[in-house]
Write a protein that holds these residues in place. Sequence first.
Motif, PDB file in Angstrom:
ATOM      1  N   ALA A 110      10.992 -11.138  -4.789  1.00 53.34           N
ATOM      2  CA  ALA A 110      12.281 -10.240  -3.491  1.00 53.34           C
ATOM      3  C   ALA A 110      11.366 -10.360  -2.453  1.00 53.34           C
ATOM      4  CB  ALA A 110      12.510  -8.841  -4.392  1.00 53.34           C
ATOM      5  N   CYS A 111      10.964 -11.297  -1.767  1.00 56.10           N
ATOM      6  CA  CYS A 111      10.197 -11.015  -0.872  1.00 56.10           C
ATOM      7  C   CYS A 111      10.221 -13.157  -0.355  1.00 56.10           C
ATOM      8  CB  CYS A 111       8.474 -11.320  -0.619  1.00 56.10           C
ATOM      9  SG  CYS A 111       7.179  -9.939  -0.846  1.00 56.10           S
ATOM     10  N   GLN A 112      10.696 -12.646   0.662  1.00 59.48           N
ATOM     11  CA  GLN A 112      10.396 -14.196   1.671  1.00 59.48           C
ATOM     12  C   GLN A 112      10.285 -15.001   1.437  1.00 59.48           C
ATOM     13  OE1 GLN A 112      11.442 -13.907   5.965  1.00 59.48           O
ATOM     14  NE2 GLN A 112      10.985 -11.738   5.426  1.00 59.48           N
ATOM     15  N   ILE A 113      10.302 -16.435   1.184  1.00 63.93           N
ATOM     16  CA  ILE A 113       9.246 -17.301   1.139  1.00 63.93           C
ATOM     17  C   ILE A 113       8.218 -17.450   1.780  1.00 63.93           C
ATOM     18  CG2 ILE A 113      11.453 -18.714  -0.181  1.00 63.93           C
ATOM     19  CD1 ILE A 113      11.791 -20.525   1.713  1.00 63.93           C
ATOM     20  N   ILE A 114       7.158 -18.002   0.865  1.00 59.02           N
ATOM     21  CA  ILE A 114       6.085 -18.418   1.975  1.00 59.02           C
ATOM     22  C   ILE A 114       5.567 -19.861   0.689  1.00 59.02           C
ATOM     23  CG2 ILE A 114       4.895 -16.246   2.163  1.00 59.02           C
ATOM     24  CD1 ILE A 114       3.211 -16.162  -0.068  1.00 59.02           C
ATOM     25  N   PRO A 115       4.419 -20.298   1.746  1.00 59.39           N
ATOM     26  CA  PRO A 115       4.036 -21.426   0.520  1.00 59.39           C
ATOM     27  C   PRO A 115       3.662 -21.402  -0.518  1.00 59.39           C
ATOM     28  CG  PRO A 115       2.790 -21.806   2.933  1.00 59.39           C
ATOM     29  CD  PRO A 115       3.832 -20.165   2.985  1.00 59.39           C
ATOM     30  N   PRO A 116       3.586 -21.804  -1.377  1.00 57.34           N
ATOM     31  CA  PRO A 116       4.210 -23.167  -1.099  1.00 57.34           C
ATOM     32  C   PRO A 116       5.491 -23.755  -1.605  1.00 57.34           C
ATOM     33  CG  PRO A 116       3.518 -23.578  -3.598  1.00 57.34           C
ATOM     34  CD  PRO A 116       3.628 -21.456  -2.947  1.00 57.34           C
ATOM     35  N   HIS A 117       6.331 -22.584  -1.775  1.00 56.35           N
ATOM     36  CA  HIS A 117       7.715 -23.108  -1.901  1.00 56.35           C
ATOM     37  C   HIS A 117       8.401 -23.095  -0.906  1.00 56.35           C
ATOM     38  CE1 HIS A 117       7.310 -21.047  -5.614  1.00 56.35           C
ATOM     39  NE2 HIS A 117       6.750 -19.823  -5.802  1.00 56.35           N
TER      40      HIS A 117
END
Length: 544
Positions: A110-117
Amino acid sequence: MEAGFSRMNDLTVLQASQGLAKYVEQHVPNAKSRGVVVGHDHRYHSLDFAKLTAAAFLQRGIKVWYYRDLVHTPLVPYTIKKLKAAAGVMITASHNPKDDNGYKVYWENACQIIPPHDEGIAASILDNLVPWDWDYDLVEKSDLCVDPTDEGVIDAYFEELAALSTQAQDNTSTDLRFVYTAMHGVGTPFAERAFDVFGLPPFVKVVAQTTPDPDFPTVAFPNPEEGKGSLSLAMQTANEHNIPLILANDPDADRLAIAEKQPNNEWVIFTGNQIGAILGAATFENAMAQGKDPKQLAMVASTVSSKFLERMGQVEGFRFEESLTGFKWIGNRSLALEDQGYEVIFGFEEAIGFTVGHIVKDKDGVSALAYFSEWAVQLYKRGLTAYTYLESLYEKYGHFVSDNSYFICNNKTLIQAIFTRIRFGDQPVKTTDAYGFELAYPSSIGGYKVVSVRDLTIGYDSSTPDHQPTLPVSSSSEMITFRLENNTVFTIRTSGTEPKIKYYSELRGTSEAQAKQDLAKVVDAIGNDLMQYQKNGLDKKKEE
């Protein structure tokens, strides 16, 4: 929104959704049954973009929790949390100009995507560019498409919001009134319900800005952070009704602006840093009233935001941590702190983004609005205003003044040369270490000694035992933070989307006048000594 592969349009949205669908399917356990949340605001083409986004997942046999009506952005991450969904997409341009739109992606946490996604999704998009289908109506035909409203998710959100209220009796009896503007966005029904569950008296609406309108006819730029220009109608309404407080959401209602009328009839528009100080102190006071242990509490703010909470944590004993800019970093850092056993009660960024409590790990202008309003009732009951309360905080923890602005530079080679000089000096000396040159950061700036340097471009931090930063490092952008002996902290960084070198500076002083005077010396040195803006032909802008 225009034609072209570098623009937001039906094709690029469909391609992005196809790549995201394949990536989620491959990387999230039970993604098909858990489903993906899709929401949208009122912008031009938002509905079509949402339908195409949902269709891409439905074509892969992935369940879609599809909001048919307009929602404010925080409901998407909340729905992921509540339904344990695999991911989510919100179609919104937030507070950007009317011709813009955007595509915001959330992961299963439920968080905005960060690396590596983020990198993995980008690669997956490139692997799935050919449209699988082009069906706007699949959301109406597929049994895999379910509206979360029918599952009681919005009701659950407001139940959790109501639990943040601790002074319902005072709320119902107060004479304090508020003016509210949705800035032609989606916020009005959510803000009204937030006031209702807190037992607060109904606010007075800025009628011309109440309903969603993608043309934003009464504001040149639909961003309440812009100040008097965007809040002029709200001030007019407040003056007409003799109401001292204005609350403003941006169009997707994930940000909150606040203004207060002073005894001299002048309006004070609080900065994001000032609201962060007020809300941070409020959450801490309420936590203490509930008997919580400061050592178990934590707050998070972005590295370019005020260091007020850092100072407050030093005095009061709670944990404070910085994150990179943006709530994708604030939210993920908050989750990491919770995994360590802390209760994260507040997070914010200077761009009027706040999260109170545990409802979402993303900025939420609706929950922040209700929480602040209840706190304002308590302050006025004490004989204080929001502004005098802020002054009392500065008297206790130090007077914080800031100066944030930027330089225009269209020459990428020149930008690199400027930062190379800051990092390695006028005549760089080659070395065989990881940096390639001998570090030669300035030892003083504006006449004040440099006590620490953190460079997130090359991965150096003079304040840590191993000189390795605790924040993520990225060589793709420039970002250096200096701390000076006079309690100044400033960051210079490049913008990822504009030809700007931005600076964010703040000084904690014994008085406002002294703090402003000392900070002005540092800001002058940033331009003259670090940027050498005249020599380099940079266009120096006034504070944003």
